[in-house]
Write a protein that holds these residues in place. Sequence first.
Motif, PDB file in Angstrom:
ATOM      1  N   SER A  78       0.833  -1.208   0.000  1.00 12.57           N
ATOM      2  CA  SER A  78       0.000   0.000   0.000  1.00 12.57           C
ATOM      3  C   SER A  78       0.868   1.258   0.000  1.00 12.57           C
ATOM      4  CB  SER A  78      -0.941   0.001   1.207  1.00 12.57           C
ATOM      5  OG  SER A  78      -1.867  -1.059   1.107  1.00 12.57           O
ATOM      6  N   ALA A  79       1.951   1.253   0.782  1.00 13.96           N
ATOM      7  CA  ALA A  79       2.872   2.398   0.815  1.00 13.96           C
ATOM      8  C   ALA A  79       3.546   2.601  -0.533  1.00 13.96           C
ATOM      9  CB  ALA A  79       3.916   2.207   1.911  1.00 13.96           C
ATOM     10  N   ALA A  80       3.661   1.517  -1.318  1.00 20.13           N
ATOM     11  CA  ALA A  80       4.257   1.602  -2.656  1.00 20.13           C
ATOM     12  C   ALA A  80       3.210   1.956  -3.709  1.00 20.13           C
ATOM     13  CB  ALA A  80       4.939   0.285  -3.012  1.00 20.13           C
ATOM     14  N   GLY A  81       1.976   2.239  -3.272  1.00 21.17           N
ATOM     15  CA  GLY A  81       0.923   2.633  -4.196  1.00 21.17           C
ATOM     16  C   GLY A  81       0.186   1.483  -4.852  1.00 21.17           C
ATOM     17  N   VAL A  82       0.330   0.282  -4.315  1.00 22.01           N
ATOM     18  CA  VAL A  82      -0.322  -0.897  -4.880  1.00 22.01           C
ATOM     19  C   VAL A  82      -1.692  -1.071  -4.229  1.00 22.01           C
ATOM     20  CG1 VAL A  82      -0.160  -3.402  -5.181  1.00 22.01           C
ATOM     21  CG2 VAL A  82       1.908  -1.994  -5.292  1.00 22.01           C
ATOM     22  N   ASP A  83      -2.724  -1.272  -5.054  1.00 21.59           N
ATOM     23  CA  ASP A  83      -4.074  -1.501  -4.560  1.00 21.59           C
ATOM     24  C   ASP A  83      -4.179  -2.918  -4.016  1.00 21.59           C
ATOM     25  OD1 ASP A  83      -6.856  -1.203  -4.115  1.00 21.59           O
ATOM     26  OD2 ASP A  83      -7.284  -2.095  -6.071  1.00 21.59           O
ATOM     27  N   CYS A  84      -4.485  -3.033  -2.736  1.00 28.08           N
ATOM     28  CA  CYS A  84      -4.640  -4.333  -2.084  1.00 28.08           C
ATOM     29  C   CYS A  84      -6.070  -4.474  -1.609  1.00 28.08           C
ATOM     30  CB  CYS A  84      -3.711  -4.449  -0.883  1.00 28.08           C
ATOM     31  SG  CYS A  84      -1.963  -4.308  -1.264  1.00 28.08           S
ATOM     32  N   GLY A  85      -6.641  -5.629  -1.825  1.00 28.77           N
ATOM     33  CA  GLY A  85      -7.987  -5.889  -1.331  1.00 28.77           C
ATOM     34  C   GLY A  85      -7.958  -6.124   0.169  1.00 28.77           C
ATOM     35  N   PRO A  86      -9.114  -6.235   0.778  1.00 28.99           N
ATOM     36  CA  PRO A  86      -9.167  -6.522   2.214  1.00 28.99           C
ATOM     37  C   PRO A  86      -8.616  -7.916   2.499  1.00 28.99           C
ATOM     38  CG  PRO A  86     -11.355  -6.657   1.255  1.00 28.99           C
ATOM     39  CD  PRO A  86     -10.445  -6.142   0.175  1.00 28.99           C
ATOM     40  N   VAL A  87      -8.077  -8.082   3.683  1.00 23.35           N
ATOM     41  CA  VAL A  87      -7.580  -9.395   4.098  1.00 23.35           C
ATOM     42  C   VAL A  87      -8.774 -10.212   4.567  1.00 23.35           C
ATOM     43  CG1 VAL A  87      -6.109 -10.638   5.725  1.00 23.35           C
ATOM     44  CG2 VAL A  87      -5.307  -8.484   4.713  1.00 23.35           C
ATOM     45  N   GLU A  88      -8.938 -11.379   3.969  1.00 19.08           N
ATOM     46  CA  GLU A  88     -10.038 -12.280   4.312  1.00 19.08           C
ATOM     47  C   GLU A  88      -9.500 -13.430   5.148  1.00 19.08           C
ATOM     48  OE1 GLU A  88     -11.952 -13.646   0.754  1.00 19.08           O
ATOM     49  OE2 GLU A  88     -12.016 -11.632  -0.109  1.00 19.08           O
ATOM     50  N   GLU A  89     -10.202 -13.724   6.220  1.00 16.42           N
ATOM     51  CA  GLU A  89      -9.829 -14.838   7.083  1.00 16.42           C
ATOM     52  C   GLU A  89     -10.455 -16.114   6.521  1.00 16.42           C
ATOM     53  OE1 GLU A  89      -7.735 -14.351   9.613  1.00 16.42           O
ATOM     54  OE2 GLU A  89      -7.775 -12.154   9.462  1.00 16.42           O
ATOM     55  N   GLN A  90      -9.625 -17.067   6.153  1.00 17.87           N
ATOM     56  CA  GLN A  90     -10.085 -18.358   5.666  1.00 17.87           C
ATOM     57  C   GLN A  90      -9.604 -19.412   6.660  1.00 17.87           C
ATOM     58  OE1 GLN A  90     -11.962 -18.535   2.908  1.00 17.87           O
ATOM     59  NE2 GLN A  90     -11.729 -16.361   2.504  1.00 17.87           N
ATOM     60  N   GLY A  91     -10.148 -20.582   6.622  1.00 18.16           N
ATOM     61  CA  GLY A  91      -9.686 -21.634   7.521  1.00 18.16           C
ATOM     62  C   GLY A  91      -8.250 -22.049   7.248  1.00 18.16           C
ATOM     63  N   TRP A  92      -7.833 -21.917   6.023  1.00 11.67           N
ATOM     64  CA  TRP A  92      -6.507 -22.372   5.598  1.00 11.67           C
ATOM     65  C   TRP A  92      -5.478 -21.250   5.547  1.00 11.67           C
ATOM     66  CZ3 TRP A  92      -5.877 -19.452   1.306  1.00 11.67           C
ATOM     67  CH2 TRP A  92      -7.032 -19.082   0.619  1.00 11.67           C
ATOM     68  N   GLY A  93      -5.933 -19.973   5.641  1.00  7.55           N
ATOM     69  CA  GLY A  93      -4.979 -18.872   5.571  1.00  7.55           C
ATOM     70  C   GLY A  93      -5.664 -17.523   5.570  1.00  7.55           C
ATOM     71  N   VAL A  98      -3.890  -8.393  -4.877  1.00  7.19           N
ATOM     72  CA  VAL A  98      -3.325  -7.111  -5.283  1.00  7.19           C
ATOM     73  C   VAL A  98      -3.642  -6.896  -6.750  1.00  7.19           C
ATOM     74  CG1 VAL A  98      -1.486  -7.218  -3.558  1.00  7.19           C
ATOM     75  CG2 VAL A  98      -1.043  -8.058  -5.856  1.00  7.19           C
ATOM     76  N   THR A  99      -3.778  -5.636  -7.112  1.00  9.84           N
ATOM     77  CA  THR A  99      -3.989  -5.290  -8.503  1.00  9.84           C
ATOM     78  C   THR A  99      -2.638  -4.969  -9.111  1.00  9.84           C
ATOM     79  OG1 THR A  99      -6.179  -4.421  -8.016  1.00  9.84           O
ATOM     80  CG2 THR A  99      -5.180  -3.740 -10.102  1.00  9.84           C
ATOM     81  N   LEU A 100      -2.277  -5.705 -10.155  1.00 18.98           N
ATOM     82  CA  LEU A 100      -1.018  -5.466 -10.855  1.00 18.98           C
ATOM     83  C   LEU A 100      -1.131  -4.203 -11.701  1.00 18.98           C
ATOM     84  CD1 LEU A 100      -0.314  -9.130 -11.996  1.00 18.98           C
ATOM     85  CD2 LEU A 100       0.659  -7.921 -10.027  1.00 18.98           C
ATOM     86  N   PRO A 101      -0.014  -3.579 -12.037  1.00 17.22           N
ATOM     87  CA  PRO A 101      -0.067  -2.374 -12.872  1.00 17.22           C
ATOM     88  C   PRO A 101      -0.799  -2.595 -14.195  1.00 17.22           C
ATOM     89  CG  PRO A 101       2.118  -2.628 -11.936  1.00 17.22           C
ATOM     90  CD  PRO A 101       1.348  -3.882 -11.606  1.00 17.22           C
ATOM     91  N   GLY A 102      -0.731  -3.805 -14.734  1.00 17.62           N
ATOM     92  CA  GLY A 102      -1.421  -4.118 -15.984  1.00 17.62           C
ATOM     93  C   GLY A 102      -2.912  -4.325 -15.822  1.00 17.62           C
ATOM     94  N   GLY A 103      -3.417  -4.274 -14.581  1.00 21.11           N
ATOM     95  CA  GLY A 103      -4.843  -4.399 -14.332  1.00 21.11           C
ATOM     96  C   GLY A 103      -5.283  -5.760 -13.829  1.00 21.11           C
ATOM     97  N   GLY A 104      -4.435  -6.768 -13.962  1.00 26.85           N
ATOM     98  CA  GLY A 104      -4.786  -8.103 -13.463  1.00 26.85           C
ATOM     99  C   GLY A 104      -4.711  -8.159 -11.950  1.00 26.85           C
ATOM    100  N   ARG A 105      -5.249  -9.221 -11.388  1.00 26.04           N
ATOM    101  CA  ARG A 105      -5.214  -9.395  -9.934  1.00 26.04           C
ATOM    102  C   ARG A 105      -4.409 -10.635  -9.604  1.00 26.04           C
ATOM    103  NH1 ARG A 105      -7.740  -6.172  -6.625  1.00 26.04           N
ATOM    104  NH2 ARG A 105      -8.646  -7.763  -5.292  1.00 26.04           N
ATOM    105  N   LEU A 106      -3.714 -10.574  -8.482  1.00 24.53           N
ATOM    106  CA  LEU A 106      -2.867 -11.673  -8.035  1.00 24.53           C
ATOM    107  C   LEU A 106      -3.168 -11.944  -6.574  1.00 24.53           C
ATOM    108  CD1 LEU A 106      -0.454 -13.610  -8.549  1.00 24.53           C
ATOM    109  CD2 LEU A 106       1.038 -11.723  -7.852  1.00 24.53           C
ATOM    110  N   GLY A 107      -3.492 -13.197  -6.256  1.00 27.76           N
ATOM    111  CA  GLY A 107      -3.761 -13.573  -4.879  1.00 27.76           C
ATOM    112  C   GLY A 107      -2.476 -13.730  -4.092  1.00 27.76           C
ATOM    113  N   ILE A 108      -2.519 -13.287  -2.846  1.00 33.54           N
ATOM    114  CA  ILE A 108      -1.405 -13.459  -1.915  1.00 33.54           C
ATOM    115  C   ILE A 108      -2.006 -13.909  -0.598  1.00 33.54           C
ATOM    116  CG2 ILE A 108       0.463 -12.331  -0.654  1.00 33.54           C
ATOM    117  CD1 ILE A 108       0.773 -10.393  -2.970  1.00 33.54           C
ATOM    118  N   TYR A 109      -1.385 -14.915   0.023  1.00 35.99           N
ATOM    119  CA  TYR A 109      -1.929 -15.349   1.300  1.00 35.99           C
ATOM    120  C   TYR A 109      -0.851 -15.785   2.272  1.00 35.99           C
ATOM    121  CZ  TYR A 109      -1.790 -20.505   0.607  1.00 35.99           C
ATOM    122  OH  TYR A 109      -1.413 -21.807   0.439  1.00 35.99           O
ATOM    123  N   GLN A 110      -1.224 -15.681   3.538  1.00 37.93           N
ATOM    124  CA  GLN A 110      -0.411 -16.156   4.646  1.00 37.93           C
ATOM    125  C   GLN A 110      -0.995 -17.501   5.051  1.00 37.93           C
ATOM    126  OE1 GLN A 110      -0.376 -13.455   7.978  1.00 37.93           O
ATOM    127  NE2 GLN A 110       0.104 -15.084   9.416  1.00 37.93           N
TER     128      GLN A 110
END
Length: 119
Positions: A78-93, A98-110
């Motif tokens: 977010s500090a780098a200007g990247v649009d991040c969606g809300p963090v969702e709590e799932q049972g597995w993570g 995040v929205t890539l500069p090209g407009g696509g979305r990429l999932g990231i999880y803990q």
Amino acid sequence: MGTTTITGAHAIIHSTDPVADRSFFRDVLALPNIDLGGGWLLFALPPSEVALHPSEKNDVHELYLMCEDVDALVEYLSAAGVDCGPVEEQGWGRLTAVTLPGGGRLGIYQPLHEVIADT
């Protein structure tokens, strides 16, 4: 004929603006890379895993990057200007996208599950 051992995986992200998305992977995510020529960057990924989920269709594949602390990563991106969606709590993570500069979305999880690459 050689060995039958799988030695790695190659993932492809299709993009309408691959130059911007390559820059994001290089400059923001700071993934190690090599230039294959003509700006074609190939990125190293950390250890990976693959899961097989039930589906009503074949040929549906997803790519998620994993991190140790999704909140810290969202704050950094977010500090780098990247649009991040809300963090969702799932049972597995804990999942965001995040929205890539090209407009696509990429999932990231803990992951909250055991990670095979750690064993």
